[in-house]
Write a protein that holds these residues in place. Structure first.
Motif, PDB file in Angstrom:
ATOM      1  N   ARG A  41     -16.409  -7.951 -11.760  1.00 38.38           N
ATOM      2  CA  ARG A  41     -15.698  -7.877 -10.483  1.00 38.38           C
ATOM      3  C   ARG A  41     -14.199  -7.749 -10.742  1.00 38.38           C
ATOM      4  NH1 ARG A  41     -16.237 -14.132  -8.253  1.00 38.38           N
ATOM      5  NH2 ARG A  41     -14.691 -15.064  -9.667  1.00 38.38           N
ATOM      6  N   ILE A  42     -13.487  -7.391  -9.698  1.00 37.57           N
ATOM      7  CA  ILE A  42     -12.031  -7.297  -9.730  1.00 37.57           C
ATOM      8  C   ILE A  42     -11.468  -8.542  -9.065  1.00 37.57           C
ATOM      9  CG2 ILE A  42     -10.005  -5.971  -8.994  1.00 37.57           C
ATOM     10  CD1 ILE A  42     -11.865  -3.497  -8.872  1.00 37.57           C
ATOM     11  N   GLU A  43     -10.399  -9.074  -9.629  1.00 38.46           N
ATOM     12  CA  GLU A  43      -9.709 -10.209  -9.025  1.00 38.46           C
ATOM     13  C   GLU A  43      -8.249  -9.824  -8.831  1.00 38.46           C
ATOM     14  OE1 GLU A  43     -10.360 -13.471 -11.669  1.00 38.46           O
ATOM     15  OE2 GLU A  43     -12.453 -13.733 -11.082  1.00 38.46           O
ATOM     16  N   SER A  44      -7.807  -9.776  -7.581  1.00 37.44           N
ATOM     17  CA  SER A  44      -6.406  -9.480  -7.266  1.00 37.44           C
ATOM     18  C   SER A  44      -5.729 -10.763  -6.812  1.00 37.44           C
ATOM     19  CB  SER A  44      -6.298  -8.422  -6.160  1.00 37.44           C
ATOM     20  OG  SER A  44      -6.697  -7.163  -6.632  1.00 37.44           O
ATOM     21  N   LYS A  85     -11.684 -10.354 -19.711  1.00 35.45           N
ATOM     22  CA  LYS A  85     -11.041  -9.303 -18.919  1.00 35.45           C
ATOM     23  C   LYS A  85     -11.045  -8.006 -19.723  1.00 35.45           C
ATOM     24  CE  LYS A  85      -8.642  -7.968 -15.264  1.00 35.45           C
ATOM     25  NZ  LYS A  85      -7.261  -8.456 -15.040  1.00 35.45           N
ATOM     26  N   ILE A 125      -9.607  -3.458 -15.506  1.00 34.75           N
ATOM     27  CA  ILE A 125      -9.422  -4.156 -14.232  1.00 34.75           C
ATOM     28  C   ILE A 125     -10.579  -5.099 -13.904  1.00 34.75           C
ATOM     29  CG2 ILE A 125      -8.010  -2.300 -13.289  1.00 34.75           C
ATOM     30  CD1 ILE A 125     -10.466  -1.412 -11.642  1.00 34.75           C
ATOM     31  N   LEU A 126     -11.634  -5.040 -14.716  1.00 38.23           N
ATOM     32  CA  LEU A 126     -12.837  -5.825 -14.425  1.00 38.23           C
ATOM     33  C   LEU A 126     -12.891  -7.097 -15.261  1.00 38.23           C
ATOM     34  CD1 LEU A 126     -15.492  -2.960 -14.258  1.00 38.23           C
ATOM     35  CD2 LEU A 126     -14.532  -4.225 -12.319  1.00 38.23           C
ATOM     36  N   LYS A 130     -11.602 -11.453  -4.521  1.00 42.19           N
ATOM     37  CA  LYS A 130     -12.635 -11.185  -5.520  1.00 42.19           C
ATOM     38  C   LYS A 130     -13.613 -10.184  -4.918  1.00 42.19           C
ATOM     39  CE  LYS A 130     -12.154 -16.117  -6.300  1.00 42.19           C
ATOM     40  NZ  LYS A 130     -11.651 -16.460  -7.609  1.00 42.19           N
ATOM     41  N   SER A 157     -16.145  -6.304  -5.827  1.00 36.19           N
ATOM     42  CA  SER A 157     -16.704  -5.365  -6.798  1.00 36.19           C
ATOM     43  C   SER A 157     -15.885  -4.079  -6.822  1.00 36.19           C
ATOM     44  CB  SER A 157     -18.159  -5.049  -6.444  1.00 36.19           C
ATOM     45  OG  SER A 157     -18.209  -4.302  -5.234  1.00 36.19           O
ATOM     46  N   GLU A 158     -16.082  -3.304  -7.871  1.00 30.69           N
ATOM     47  CA  GLU A 158     -15.345  -2.039  -7.988  1.00 30.69           C
ATOM     48  C   GLU A 158     -15.671  -1.116  -6.834  1.00 30.69           C
ATOM     49  OE1 GLU A 158     -13.969   0.859 -11.648  1.00 30.69           O
ATOM     50  OE2 GLU A 158     -15.893  -0.149 -11.773  1.00 30.69           O
ATOM     51  N   LYS A 200     -13.388  -1.469  -3.582  1.00 28.91           N
ATOM     52  CA  LYS A 200     -11.937  -1.288  -3.660  1.00 28.91           C
ATOM     53  C   LYS A 200     -11.359  -0.662  -2.400  1.00 28.91           C
ATOM     54  CE  LYS A 200     -11.615   0.986  -7.552  1.00 28.91           C
ATOM     55  NZ  LYS A 200     -11.027   1.721  -8.690  1.00 28.91           N
TER      56      LYS A 200
END
Length: 231
Positions: A11-14, A92, A95-96, A192, A194-195, A198
């Motif tokens: 997953r992506i975390e921003s 990491k 980006i994932l 949080k 998923s790609e 986005k």
């Protein structure tokens, strides 16, 4: 019998950083995008491991991927009850991010007395050196209060406040209660997703009061405790 290693879905975390004064501005933005409370507040406790050269910090600052962080994590309620002890490798790559997780709840009493990698290996019967390296030693304890939100698209949001941290000593117990903490007035928001989600998150990110940043609580704490150059 070996304990099971659980690997999470990538997953992506921003992350977004503000302070108590900016908190309401962030929250108002999130309401506009349909986020509602999904879980009760609780205290997150993390004990971070690193080697003597602080390689995890060095890899993060240089932006190397893949890179890893290693920690023991458990939860507390507001009556000081501890539960959910686990060991995590957070990896990491680009980006994932993924986590490799070892559930240690059944060994809480034993590991609370000695939270070394050797002790974790002994009780889990796992000798994977990429996950449980003997080079890793306990370096720092951090805790904070976390709030949980989610919207109709399944995008998750956490808000971390009251961040406190301290160095770890060899004679400490895992569930120690000490008063000599340093604290940060930072408030950290984390989306949080998923790609494939986005495109759903971009409108929210564009309307956040501050830009997305790299913000590791481990590095934030070490920058104050050991004067590492970070943020």
């Amino acid at each position: 019998m070996k304990s099971e290693i659980i690997t999470t879905i990538p997953r992506i975390e921003s992350k977004f950083q503000t302070n108590s004064f900016g908190l309401m501005s962030f929250k108002n933005n999130l309401k506009d995008f349909g986020f509602v409370k999904s879980f009760n507040k609780r205290i997150i406790n993390s004990l971070y491991f690193d080697d003597e050269k602080f390689s995890c910090i060095s890899d993060n600052l240089s932006g190397i991927t893949p890179r890893s962080k290693f920690r023991l994590r458990w939860y507390s309620d507001f009556q000081n009850s501890n539960y959910g002890l686990r060991y995590e490798q957070k990896i990491k790559k680009g980006i994932l991010g993924i986590k490799k997780i070892l559930n240690l709840n059944q060994f809480s009493n034993e590991i609370s007395r000695e939270f070394s990698i050797r002790n974790i290996r002994n009780f889990t019967n796992i000798s994977d050196s990429s996950l449980l390296s003997f080079r890793l030693i306990p370096q720092l304890f951090c805790n904070y209060v976390r709030s949980y939100y989610e919207n109709k698209d399944g995008i998750r949001l956490t808000i971390d406040q009251q961040i406190k941290f301290r160095n770890v000593k060899k004679n400490d117990k895992l569930f120690f209660k000490k008063s000599n903490y340093l604290s940060s007035n930072s408030v950290i928001f984390e989306l949080k997703f998923s790609e494939s989600q986005k495109y759903l998150v971009l409108p929210l990110i564009r309307n956040m009061p501050s830009p997305s940043i790299r913000c590791s609580k481990y590095l934030l704490a070490q920058s104050k405790l050991r004067s590492f150059s970070y943020i």
